[in-house]
Write an enzyme that holds these catalytic residues in place. Structure first.
Site, PDB file in Angstrom:
ATOM      1  N   THR A   1       0.860  -1.119   0.020  1.00  0.00           N
ATOM      2  CA  THR A   1       0.284  -0.022  -0.221  1.00  0.00           C
ATOM      3  C   THR A   1       1.020   1.287   0.001  1.00  0.00           C
ATOM      4  O   THR A   1       1.935   1.286   0.718  1.00  0.00           O
ATOM      5  CB  THR A   1      -0.920  -0.097   1.291  1.00  0.00           C
ATOM      6  OG1 THR A   1      -1.762  -0.980   1.158  1.00  0.00           O
ATOM      7  CG2 THR A   1      -1.770   1.074   1.213  1.00  0.00           C
ATOM      8  N   THR A   2       0.515   2.214  -0.647  1.00  0.00           N
ATOM      9  CA  THR A   2       1.484   3.599  -1.074  1.00  0.00           C
ATOM     10  C   THR A   2       0.401   4.623  -0.460  1.00  0.00           C
ATOM     11  O   THR A   2      -0.695   4.552   0.032  1.00  0.00           O
ATOM     12  CB  THR A   2       1.687   3.733  -2.342  1.00  0.00           C
ATOM     13  OG1 THR A   2       0.512   3.789  -3.299  1.00  0.00           O
ATOM     14  CG2 THR A   2       2.554   2.697  -2.747  1.00  0.00           C
TER      15      THR A   2
ATOM     16  N   SER B   1       7.134  -0.125  -2.485  1.00  0.00           N
ATOM     17  CA  SER B   1       6.237   0.711  -3.287  1.00  0.00           C
ATOM     18  C   SER B   1       5.797  -0.127  -4.436  1.00  0.00           C
ATOM     19  O   SER B   1       4.762   0.216  -5.373  1.00  0.00           O
ATOM     20  CB  SER B   1       6.861   1.972  -3.652  1.00  0.00           C
ATOM     21  OG  SER B   1       8.142   1.825  -4.483  1.00  0.00           O
ATOM     22  N   ASN B   2       6.443  -1.159  -4.752  1.00  0.00           N
ATOM     23  CA  ASN B   2       6.497  -1.924  -5.948  1.00  0.00           C
ATOM     24  C   ASN B   2       7.063  -3.473  -5.905  1.00  0.00           C
ATOM     25  O   ASN B   2       8.347  -3.377  -5.746  1.00  0.00           O
ATOM     26  CB  ASN B   2       6.469  -1.279  -7.302  1.00  0.00           C
ATOM     27  CG  ASN B   2       5.994  -1.803  -8.657  1.00  0.00           C
ATOM     28  OD1 ASN B   2       6.174  -3.136  -8.741  1.00  0.00           O
ATOM     29  ND2 ASN B   2       5.490  -1.013  -9.325  1.00  0.00           N
TER      30      ASN B   2
ATOM     31  N   HIS C   1      -1.385   5.917 -14.210  1.00  0.00           N
ATOM     32  CA  HIS C   1      -1.932   4.785 -13.488  1.00  0.00           C
ATOM     33  C   HIS C   1      -3.668   4.815 -13.931  1.00  0.00           C
ATOM     34  O   HIS C   1      -3.941   5.757 -14.218  1.00  0.00           O
ATOM     35  CB  HIS C   1      -2.076   4.652 -12.023  1.00  0.00           C
ATOM     36  CG  HIS C   1      -0.658   4.128 -11.424  1.00  0.00           C
ATOM     37  ND1 HIS C   1       0.539   4.915 -11.406  1.00  0.00           N
ATOM     38  CD2 HIS C   1      -0.189   2.966 -10.988  1.00  0.00           C
ATOM     39  CE1 HIS C   1       1.578   4.086 -11.081  1.00  0.00           C
ATOM     40  NE2 HIS C   1       1.230   2.766 -10.833  1.00  0.00           N
ATOM     41  N   HIS C   2      -4.332   3.723 -13.479  1.00  0.00           N
ATOM     42  CA  HIS C   2      -5.749   3.616 -13.598  1.00  0.00           C
ATOM     43  C   HIS C   2      -6.567   4.434 -12.740  1.00  0.00           C
ATOM     44  O   HIS C   2      -5.894   5.069 -11.822  1.00  0.00           O
ATOM     45  CB  HIS C   2      -6.097   1.998 -13.363  1.00  0.00           C
ATOM     46  CG  HIS C   2      -5.631   1.851 -12.045  1.00  0.00           C
ATOM     47  ND1 HIS C   2      -6.241   2.177 -10.600  1.00  0.00           N
ATOM     48  CD2 HIS C   2      -4.342   0.798 -11.423  1.00  0.00           C
ATOM     49  CE1 HIS C   2      -5.752   1.466  -9.685  1.00  0.00           C
ATOM     50  NE2 HIS C   2      -4.575   0.831 -10.177  1.00  0.00           N
TER      51      HIS C   2
ATOM     52  N   LYS D   1      -6.746   4.397  -8.483  1.00  0.00           N
ATOM     53  CA  LYS D   1      -5.785   4.818  -7.812  1.00  0.00           C
ATOM     54  C   LYS D   1      -5.895   6.202  -7.178  1.00  0.00           C
ATOM     55  O   LYS D   1      -6.085   7.110  -7.904  1.00  0.00           O
ATOM     56  CB  LYS D   1      -4.512   4.788  -8.607  1.00  0.00           C
ATOM     57  CG  LYS D   1      -3.234   4.802  -7.673  1.00  0.00           C
ATOM     58  CD  LYS D   1      -1.984   4.410  -8.367  1.00  0.00           C
ATOM     59  CE  LYS D   1      -0.710   4.878  -7.326  1.00  0.00           C
ATOM     60  NZ  LYS D   1      -0.769   3.573  -6.238  1.00  0.00           N
TER      61      LYS D   1
ATOM     62  N   GLY E   1       3.585   5.517  -5.230  1.00  0.00           N
ATOM     63  CA  GLY E   1       4.592   5.350  -4.396  1.00  0.00           C
ATOM     64  C   GLY E   1       5.700   5.056  -5.314  1.00  0.00           C
ATOM     65  O   GLY E   1       6.842   5.390  -4.859  1.00  0.00           O
ATOM     66  N   THR E   2       5.521   4.381  -6.319  1.00  0.00           N
ATOM     67  CA  THR E   2       6.820   4.056  -7.253  1.00  0.00           C
ATOM     68  C   THR E   2       7.398   5.220  -7.959  1.00  0.00           C
ATOM     69  O   THR E   2       8.745   5.226  -7.924  1.00  0.00           O
ATOM     70  CB  THR E   2       6.421   3.159  -8.627  1.00  0.00           C
ATOM     71  OG1 THR E   2       5.783   1.920  -7.857  1.00  0.00           O
ATOM     72  CG2 THR E   2       7.499   2.831  -9.382  1.00  0.00           C
TER      73      THR E   2
END
Length: 234
Positions: free
Chosen positions: A74-75, A99-100, A133-134, A137, A143-144
């Site tokens: 989770t970010t 983050s990933n 991102h989708h 989110k 986070g990445t």
């Protein structure tokens, strides 16, 4: 391996399907805080947590209280990360945040750090990061993307932070939310004469899911706080 899934959204459901296909057992799923009272920690080898920023710290804390090793993807909650580390050490727990969890993304992180060192003396170039991102989110930036910015800051020593402000002195950040994009990240160095760009594009959630389950397998019998570098031996 007996897995507790915390968060039963798309990632939780994907992790369940992948883990079961690998022969693991999903002993319980938690999607609401009150469901914690039904958990028997003796039945759980490891927890995989993918929820929301406002729920992550409480879920991680519950794992420490129950003596359950936990990995979290989770970010957006990292203002409490140091508290989580302190609590993990206090409870002699087991914790890994990433983050990933994608292997490709973690290689991308290392490439980003290397490039930042190379570009540190090239003052004609200004770094920027774009992430897509989708639309579901909620946190911006991802986070990445924050990890990429931190990689540049730590490796180049030229910047102290990131910003959405195009005219600032920090690393410029741009976040887009489009359709069902699993995750695309660009790191760019722009000058008046050319542009250098590295990119990671996820085609599906499979890389994140496979990485999360692999990390869960690796960490289940360990104690302490770990990172993806520990898992990958980097």
């Amino acid at each position: 391996m007996n897995i507790l899934i915390i968060g039963y959204g798309q990632m939780g459901q994907s992790i369940e399907a992948y883990a079961v296909d690998k022969g693991h057992i999903i002993v319980a799923k938690i999607d609401q805080p009150e469901e914690w009272k039904e958990i028997n920690s003796d039945e759980v080898d490891v927890a995989i947590e993918f929820t929301q920023p406002d729920a992550a710290f409480a879920n991680i804390t519950q794992c420490f209280e129950h003596g359950i090793p936990v990995i979290s993807g989770t970010t957006g909650w990292l203002d409490k990360y140091d508290q989580a580390i302190d609590l993990c050490n206090e409870k002699a727990g087991t914790f890994l945040y990433a983050s990933n969890f994608s292997l490709g993304v973690n290689i991308f992180f290392k490439l980003n750090e290397w490039l930042a060192k190379v570009m540190a003396k090239q003052t004609a170039y200004k770094p920027s990061i774009e992430e897509i991102h989708h639309t579901r989110k909620k946190d911006k930036p991802s986070g990445t993307a924050i990890s990429l910015a931190e990689g540049i800051i730590g490796s180049s020593k030229c910047y102290t932070g990131w910003s959405f402000d195009e005219n600032g002195d920090n690393i410029q950040m741009e976040s887009k939310r489009e359709g069902d994009v699993p995750g695309t990240h660009f790191v760019r160095y722009n000058s008046s004469v050319d542009n250098i760009e590295i990119k990671h594009e996820a085609f599906s959630r499979e890389g994140f899911v496979a990485g999360a389950v692999a990390v869960a397998e690796w960490i289940r019998n360990k104690k302490g706080v770990y990172t993806m570098d520990d898992f990958l031996g980097l």
